[in-house]
Design a protein around this motif. Structure first.
Motif, mmCIF file in Angstrom:
data_model
loop_
_atom_site.group_PDB
_atom_site.id
_atom_site.type_symbol
_atom_site.label_atom_id
_atom_site.label_comp_id
_atom_site.label_asym_id
_atom_site.label_seq_id
_atom_site.Cartn_x
_atom_site.Cartn_y
_atom_site.Cartn_z
ATOM 1 N N ILE A 160 -11.066 -18.184 3.452
ATOM 2 C CA ILE A 160 -9.606 -18.595 2.994
ATOM 3 C C ILE A 160 -9.264 -17.619 2.244
ATOM 4 C CG2 ILE A 160 -8.476 -20.354 1.984
ATOM 5 C CD1 ILE A 160 -10.222 -22.483 3.157
ATOM 6 N N ASP A 161 -9.874 -17.346 1.105
ATOM 7 C CA ASP A 161 -9.418 -16.473 0.306
ATOM 8 C C ASP A 161 -9.060 -14.835 0.982
ATOM 9 O OD1 ASP A 161 -9.769 -17.909 -2.092
ATOM 10 O OD2 ASP A 161 -11.794 -17.261 -2.294
ATOM 11 N N ILE A 162 -9.824 -14.489 1.861
ATOM 12 C CA ILE A 162 -9.568 -13.253 2.474
ATOM 13 C C ILE A 162 -8.144 -13.575 3.442
ATOM 14 C CG2 ILE A 162 -10.228 -11.838 4.398
ATOM 15 C CD1 ILE A 162 -13.018 -12.409 3.577
ATOM 16 N N ILE A 163 -7.863 -14.691 3.939
ATOM 17 C CA ILE A 163 -6.719 -14.735 4.824
ATOM 18 C C ILE A 163 -5.664 -14.809 3.735
ATOM 19 C CG2 ILE A 163 -5.549 -16.379 6.069
ATOM 20 C CD1 ILE A 163 -7.459 -14.885 7.569
ATOM 21 N N ARG A 164 -5.784 -15.564 2.564
ATOM 22 C CA ARG A 164 -4.861 -15.639 1.699
ATOM 23 C C ARG A 164 -4.419 -14.127 1.024
ATOM 24 N NH1 ARG A 164 -6.473 -21.271 -1.407
ATOM 25 N NH2 ARG A 164 -5.226 -22.407 -0.277
ATOM 26 N N THR A 165 -5.492 -13.365 0.861
ATOM 27 C CA THR A 165 -5.100 -12.138 0.157
ATOM 28 C C THR A 165 -4.245 -11.155 1.401
ATOM 29 O OG1 THR A 165 -6.887 -11.896 -0.891
ATOM 30 C CG2 THR A 165 -5.964 -9.913 -0.288
ATOM 31 N N SER A 166 -4.607 -11.351 2.680
ATOM 32 C CA SER A 166 -4.057 -10.703 3.768
ATOM 33 C C SER A 166 -2.439 -11.141 3.893
ATOM 34 C CB SER A 166 -4.478 -11.173 5.116
ATOM 35 O OG SER A 166 -5.886 -10.411 5.119
ATOM 36 N N ILE A 167 -2.256 -12.477 3.557
ATOM 37 C CA ILE A 167 -0.779 -13.101 3.522
ATOM 38 C C ILE A 167 0.002 -12.497 2.393
ATOM 39 C CG2 ILE A 167 0.449 -15.207 3.414
ATOM 40 C CD1 ILE A 167 -1.701 -16.489 5.052
ATOM 41 N N ALA A 168 -0.899 -12.261 1.389
ATOM 42 C CA ALA A 168 0.005 -11.811 0.143
ATOM 43 C C ALA A 168 0.246 -10.099 0.173
ATOM 44 C CB ALA A 168 -0.972 -11.842 -0.830
ATOM 45 N N ARG A 169 -0.544 -9.587 1.245
ATOM 46 C CA ARG A 169 -0.023 -8.058 1.504
ATOM 47 C C ARG A 169 1.268 -8.127 2.362
ATOM 48 N NH1 ARG A 169 -5.937 -5.525 2.820
ATOM 49 N NH2 ARG A 169 -6.679 -5.242 0.527
ATOM 50 N N THR A 170 1.505 -9.144 3.043
ATOM 51 C CA THR A 170 2.699 -9.051 3.921
ATOM 52 C C THR A 170 3.933 -9.247 3.032
ATOM 53 O OG1 THR A 170 2.523 -11.369 4.377
ATOM 54 C CG2 THR A 170 1.438 -9.811 5.724
ATOM 55 N N GLU A 171 3.804 -9.628 1.793
ATOM 56 C CA GLU A 171 5.147 -9.867 0.838
ATOM 57 C C GLU A 171 5.062 -8.430 -0.100
ATOM 58 O OE1 GLU A 171 3.872 -13.321 -1.039
ATOM 59 O OE2 GLU A 171 4.488 -14.728 0.594
ATOM 60 N N ILE A 172 6.013 -7.977 0.117
ATOM 61 C CA ILE A 172 6.230 -6.661 -0.739
ATOM 62 C C ILE A 172 7.143 -7.086 -1.893
ATOM 63 C CG2 ILE A 172 6.811 -4.172 -0.604
ATOM 64 C CD1 ILE A 172 6.745 -4.597 2.469
ATOM 65 N N ARG A 173 6.650 -6.670 -3.172
ATOM 66 C CA ARG A 173 7.290 -7.287 -4.382
ATOM 67 C C ARG A 173 7.648 -5.944 -5.103
ATOM 68 N NH1 ARG A 173 7.773 -12.712 -4.651
ATOM 69 N NH2 ARG A 173 6.303 -13.871 -2.957
ATOM 70 N N ALA A 174 8.567 -6.081 -6.133
ATOM 71 C CA ALA A 174 8.954 -5.243 -7.135
ATOM 72 C C ALA A 174 7.727 -4.867 -8.098
ATOM 73 C CB ALA A 174 10.284 -5.594 -7.991
ATOM 74 N N PRO A 175 7.407 -3.973 -8.221
ATOM 75 C CA PRO A 175 5.969 -3.519 -9.262
ATOM 76 C C PRO A 175 6.342 -3.650 -10.655
ATOM 77 C CG PRO A 175 6.834 -1.323 -8.264
ATOM 78 C CD PRO A 175 7.605 -2.423 -7.820
ATOM 79 N N PHE A 176 7.732 -3.439 -10.948
ATOM 80 C CA PHE A 176 7.935 -3.598 -12.311
ATOM 81 C C PHE A 176 9.538 -3.709 -12.576
ATOM 82 C CE2 PHE A 176 7.420 0.950 -11.146
ATOM 83 C CZ PHE A 176 8.558 1.396 -11.342
ATOM 84 N N ASN A 177 10.279 -3.891 -13.505
ATOM 85 C CA ASN A 177 11.786 -4.212 -13.765
ATOM 86 C C ASN A 177 12.383 -2.773 -13.557
ATOM 87 O OD1 ASN A 177 11.196 -6.829 -14.469
ATOM 88 N ND2 ASN A 177 11.484 -6.411 -16.566
ATOM 89 N N GLY A 178 13.270 -2.677 -12.614
ATOM 90 C CA GLY A 178 14.083 -1.390 -12.360
ATOM 91 C C GLY A 178 15.120 -1.371 -11.358
ATOM 92 N N LYS A 179 15.823 -0.603 -11.255
ATOM 93 C CA LYS A 179 16.969 -0.167 -10.277
ATOM 94 C C LYS A 179 16.404 0.422 -8.985
ATOM 95 C CE LYS A 179 21.598 2.120 -10.147
ATOM 96 N NZ LYS A 179 22.246 2.834 -10.880
ATOM 97 N N LEU A 180 16.636 -0.422 -8.166
ATOM 98 C CA LEU A 180 16.560 0.016 -6.637
ATOM 99 C C LEU A 180 17.474 1.141 -6.199
ATOM 100 C CD1 LEU A 180 15.810 -3.322 -4.853
ATOM 101 C CD2 LEU A 180 14.232 -1.817 -5.300
ATOM 102 N N GLY A 181 16.936 2.112 -5.234
ATOM 103 C CA GLY A 181 17.756 3.008 -4.513
ATOM 104 C C GLY A 181 18.113 2.427 -3.205
ATOM 105 N N LEU A 182 18.500 3.479 -2.367
ATOM 106 C CA LEU A 182 18.884 2.886 -1.178
ATOM 107 C C LEU A 182 17.848 2.612 -0.102
ATOM 108 C CD1 LEU A 182 21.559 5.979 -0.550
ATOM 109 C CD2 LEU A 182 21.926 3.624 -1.453
ATOM 110 N N ARG A 183 17.878 1.664 0.756
ATOM 111 C CA ARG A 183 16.861 1.269 1.566
ATOM 112 C C ARG A 183 16.837 2.275 2.836
ATOM 113 N NH1 ARG A 183 19.409 -4.122 4.502
ATOM 114 N NH2 ARG A 183 20.702 -3.183 5.840
ATOM 115 N N ASN A 184 15.660 2.554 3.348
ATOM 116 C CA ASN A 184 15.563 3.429 4.477
ATOM 117 C C ASN A 184 15.047 2.687 5.780
ATOM 118 O OD1 ASN A 184 15.761 5.534 2.641
ATOM 119 N ND2 ASN A 184 13.665 5.180 1.990
ATOM 120 N N ILE A 185 15.139 1.101 5.909
ATOM 121 C CA ILE A 185 14.962 0.753 7.180
ATOM 122 C C ILE A 185 15.722 -0.605 7.179
ATOM 123 C CG2 ILE A 185 12.475 1.151 7.147
ATOM 124 C CD1 ILE A 185 11.903 -1.420 5.709
#
Length: 360
Positions: A160-185
């Motif tokens: 279950i921990d392995i599956i939850r880790t894999s699910i967490a990898r499908t969520e892409i989050r901001a690594p720190f406070n900052g300003k986003l640029g232009l999206r490429n996708i």
């Protein structure tokens, strides 16, 4: 008788001719005696006159301009850890985001199904483990049978921990406070770990990177203030030196230095090219001479000194220069008289005279 008469008549003519010749000869001799020999100085070549400069020491503050680059305090490219199809995209272009904000979500229905399956298996395994524990207390089963049921519970929890880790990898989050640029996708795109979704910069504190020639590395100190300008603004900004590389770059023979920008201005953008002005401590005994006084040679540089009416060529080492003067680091001392004109026509040990002294 006739012969004597003709001879007597011819005698006075001959005497007159001889007298005239004598007078002319004496006159010529007199003219030669009256002519005096030309003075010896007139036959000598005139000594060339040159302008000179008397060397003096003075206080001189050296400054140089080097290229630099403005960078963000933190900067990274947002990329997924796993491959998948984007089902949700939350890139606010040019906006500030906080650490942990969801940027994108990948398809994870298969992982969610596996998680539910394992959770059901865990419930059953927990029930079996409880029964085995009761039987073990009354010695209804062996200790090995109970350990097997407990191991099954722990294995399912690990899955279950392995599956939850894999699910967490499908969520892409901001690594720190900052300003986003232009999206490429765009939403629905299939992406892989090499795909760049956007770039995030932490712009609340900007930095300035620049390189210093090897000869000035000893004059760069931590907390030293430097000034810089960049295209698009006429203002002069300040930055404080934070640190430098531990070694000089071999290819460029320069040291990379990083400074923290003291001013906060929205017009300062990461990646901008900057002109960095470095002002070093003044040298109170600097020697400066006119730039034209230095004679380039195949190996090194020379200047011509006026010594007792002769030209003396000496080797010198130079430092910084501007449009009018150049710094001499070796080869000259205060009081030396440096020739500044007629350099091409002056030969070593040739006689020269001073036309005028140029003031510093």
């Amino acid at each position: 008788m006739r012969f004597e008469t003709k001879t007597a008549k011819a005698m006075p003519c001959r005497l007159l001719t001889c007298f005239t010749a004598s007078v002319i000869l004496l006159s010529a001799c007199g003219e030669k005696k009256d002519k005096k020999p030309a003075p010896a100085d007139a036959k000598k070549t005139a000594i060339p006159k040159v302008d000179a400069f008397i060397v003096q020491t003075r206080s001189f503050a050296e400054s140089i301009e080097v290229p630099g680059t403005i960078i963000a305090n933190e900067s990274t490219e947002i990329q997924p850890e796993v491959s998948g199809r984007i089902i949700s995209l939350n890139v606010a272009e040019g906006k500030y985001v906080t650490k942990g904000s969801l940027i994108a979500k990948l398809y994870d229905a298969d992982l969610q199904a596996q998680l539910k399956k394992l959770q059901v298996q865990l419930q059953i395994a927990n029930t079996n483990e409880e029964r085995s524990a009761q039987l073990l207390r009354i010695q209804g089963i062996s200790k090995a049978d109970y350990d097997a049921s407990l191991l099954n519970v722990n294995n399912i929890k690990a899955d279950i921990d392995i599956i939850r880790t894999s699910i967490a990898r499908t969520e892409i989050r901001a690594p720190f406070n900052g300003k986003l640029g232009l999206r490429n996708i765009s939403p629905g795109a299939y992406i892989s770990p090499g795909t760049i979704i956007a770039v995030i910069n932490k712009v609340d504190q900007l930095k300035l990177d620049f390189t210093v020639p090897e000869k000035y590395t000893s004059q760069i100190k931590v907390n030293q203030l430097v000034q810089f300008k960049f295209e698009g603004s006429n203002k002069t900004y300040e930055a404080r030196v934070m640190a430098s590389e531990s070694s000089v770059t071999e290819t460029t023979r320069s040291l990379k230095v990083r400074a923290a920008i003291q001013s906060k201005d929205d017009v300062i953008l990461p990646g901008a090219f900057a002109k960095v002005q470095l002002n070093f401590a003044p040298d109170p005994n600097a020697i400066l001479i006119p730039t034209q006084a230095v004679v380039p040679q195949a190996r090194g540089k020379k200047v011509i000194l006026y010594k007792g009416g002769t030209a003396s060529f000496v080797d010198v080492s130079t430092g910084v220069r501007d449009s009018s003067y150049i710094q001499i680091t070796e080869g000259l001392k205060a009081g030396d008289t440096v020739v500044v004109t007629g350099l091409l026509s002056t030969r070593p040990d040739a006689k020269i005279g001073i036309n005028k002294i140029i003031n510093q």
